[in-house]
Enzyme design. Structure first.
Site, PDB file in Angstrom:
ATOM      1  N   ARG A   8      60.251 -13.275 -31.812  1.00  0.00           N
ATOM      2  CA  ARG A   8      59.831 -13.252 -30.635  1.00  0.00           C
ATOM      3  C   ARG A   8      58.744 -12.813 -30.055  1.00  0.00           C
ATOM      4  NH1 ARG A   8      60.075 -16.389 -27.253  1.00  0.00           N
ATOM      5  NH2 ARG A   8      62.104 -17.104 -28.153  1.00  0.00           N
ATOM      6  N   LYS A  23      42.203  -7.737 -14.513  1.00  0.00           N
ATOM      7  CA  LYS A  23      43.485  -8.179 -14.078  1.00  0.00           C
ATOM      8  C   LYS A  23      44.500  -8.818 -15.082  1.00  0.00           C
ATOM      9  CE  LYS A  23      41.243  -8.948  -9.392  1.00  0.00           C
ATOM     10  NZ  LYS A  23      40.774 -10.143  -8.564  1.00  0.00           N
ATOM     11  N   LYS A  66      32.380  -0.550  -7.096  1.00  0.00           N
ATOM     12  CA  LYS A  66      32.531  -1.372  -5.976  1.00  0.00           C
ATOM     13  C   LYS A  66      32.702  -0.983  -4.372  1.00  0.00           C
ATOM     14  CE  LYS A  66      35.349  -4.818  -7.329  1.00  0.00           C
ATOM     15  NZ  LYS A  66      36.276  -5.500  -7.857  1.00  0.00           N
ATOM     16  N   GLU A 115      28.661  -3.460  -7.062  1.00  0.00           N
ATOM     17  CA  GLU A 115      28.767  -4.565  -6.328  1.00  0.00           C
ATOM     18  C   GLU A 115      28.143  -4.579  -4.865  1.00  0.00           C
ATOM     19  OE1 GLU A 115      33.392  -5.747  -5.412  1.00  0.00           O
ATOM     20  OE2 GLU A 115      32.627  -5.039  -3.329  1.00  0.00           O
ATOM     21  N   ASP A 127      29.619 -10.491  -4.701  1.00  0.00           N
ATOM     22  CA  ASP A 127      30.861 -10.660  -4.378  1.00  0.00           C
ATOM     23  C   ASP A 127      31.263 -11.383  -3.237  1.00  0.00           C
ATOM     24  OD1 ASP A 127      33.706 -10.043  -5.237  1.00  0.00           O
ATOM     25  OD2 ASP A 127      33.845  -8.549  -3.678  1.00  0.00           O
TER      26      ASP A 127
END
Length: 285
Positions: free
Chosen positions: A102, A137, A169, A202, A224
């Site tokens: 698995r 992410k 950011k 950013e 961005d």
């Protein structure tokens, strides 16, 4: 990115924790009906089309579960596969093969999906000189596998985590009191703590890019959520003073247009957070 040594430690942790989670005090299904001395052989069967990833990881899993298992690799990581292909054979203790099954499948199915999607983006960017980057992410606990898959698919890894690169950011900038203050404070912090980390900043508009350029020491500017016109202008403003990266909702339909604006990199969270597992199975032979 993190060092190879640290990366290997991450993989070891993933394997140990996944086997702990899945096996617990024993695979009672196998223990109940398969003799301890029974041996067998299984094949990793591809039932889909795409880029294969996770073969090397599977070998490590089998080694962890049972060093006596033997793996015959037919297709390596990065191979283009189609339905009916056989990636490898594994032979040895039947109980051990089932214990590892698995984890091997879960990892390879997801890694292959990520490698396939990444490779598609790489193909879309051919001839532009722009490279595709992943992001943070990722699925908690298996980031190393997902970033490994991006590399197998031909993409590039962004920072691995919060500790191996500085990325200022919008929230960092706002909390710090502005771009210039955020950069200067960061440079002082790195100096005070003897840290050699690259700085990415950013920018939300062209004026912020101009402000970033007034302070030396920035490795890359994150352009961005810009439109094409402003991205081209941003690249022109930045010139060769630092690297450029576009991000923010860029998809398969728009990625080449952003690349044609002249950016060095395009980052996409979709490489890891929006994929459908490749269909693979481990079948006894």
């Amino acid at each position: 990115m993190i060092s190879k040594t640290q990366f290997h430690k991450e993989i070891d942790l993933i394997i140990a924790n996944a086997i702990r989670e899945d096996v617990g005090d024993g695979d009672h299904s196998s223990l109940a009906c398969i003799p301890e001395t029974a041996t067998g052989k299984a094949k990793l069967l591809v039932k889909d089309t795409g880029i294969l990833a996770g073969v090397d990881f599977a070998v490590q899993v089998f080694e962890y579960v049972d060093p006596n298992l033997e793996v015959e690799v037919l297709l390596k990581d990065g191979a283009a596969v189609t339905c009916g292909d056989i990636a490898f054979y594994v032979s040895g203790s039947s109980q051990s093969i089932l214990k590892a099954e698995r984890l091997v499948l879960n990892a390879m199915q997801r890694m292959s999906a990520i490698a396939t999607k990444t490779n598609h983006f790489v193909t879309l960017l051919e001839g532009t000189g722009t490279k595709i980057l992943d992001t943070r992410k990722t699925t908690p606990g298996i980031r190393a596998l997902e970033k490994w898959a991006v590399k197998i698919g031909g993409g590039e890894n962004h920072r691995f985590a919060l500790y191996d690169m500085v990325m200022l950011k919008d929230n960092h900038i706002d909390f710090a009191g502005g771009i210039t203050k955020a950069i200067e404070k960061t440079k002082q912090y790195l100096s005070d703590n003897n840290l050699d980390l690259k700085i990415i900043v950013e920018a939300r508009d062209l004026e912020e890019i101009k402000e970033i350029l007034q302070t030396p020491g920035v490795y890359r500017i994150l352009i961005d959520n810009f439109n094409y016109k402003d991205t081209k202008e941003a690249v022109k403003l930045i010139g060769n003073r630092c690297l450029t990266e576009s991000s923010g909702g860029i998809n398969e339909e728009t990625v080449r247009k952003y690349a044609e604006c002249g950016v060095d990199y395009i980052s996409s969270g979709a490489l890891t957070h929006s994929v459908y597992n490749m269909d693979l199975s481990l079948k006894a032979v």
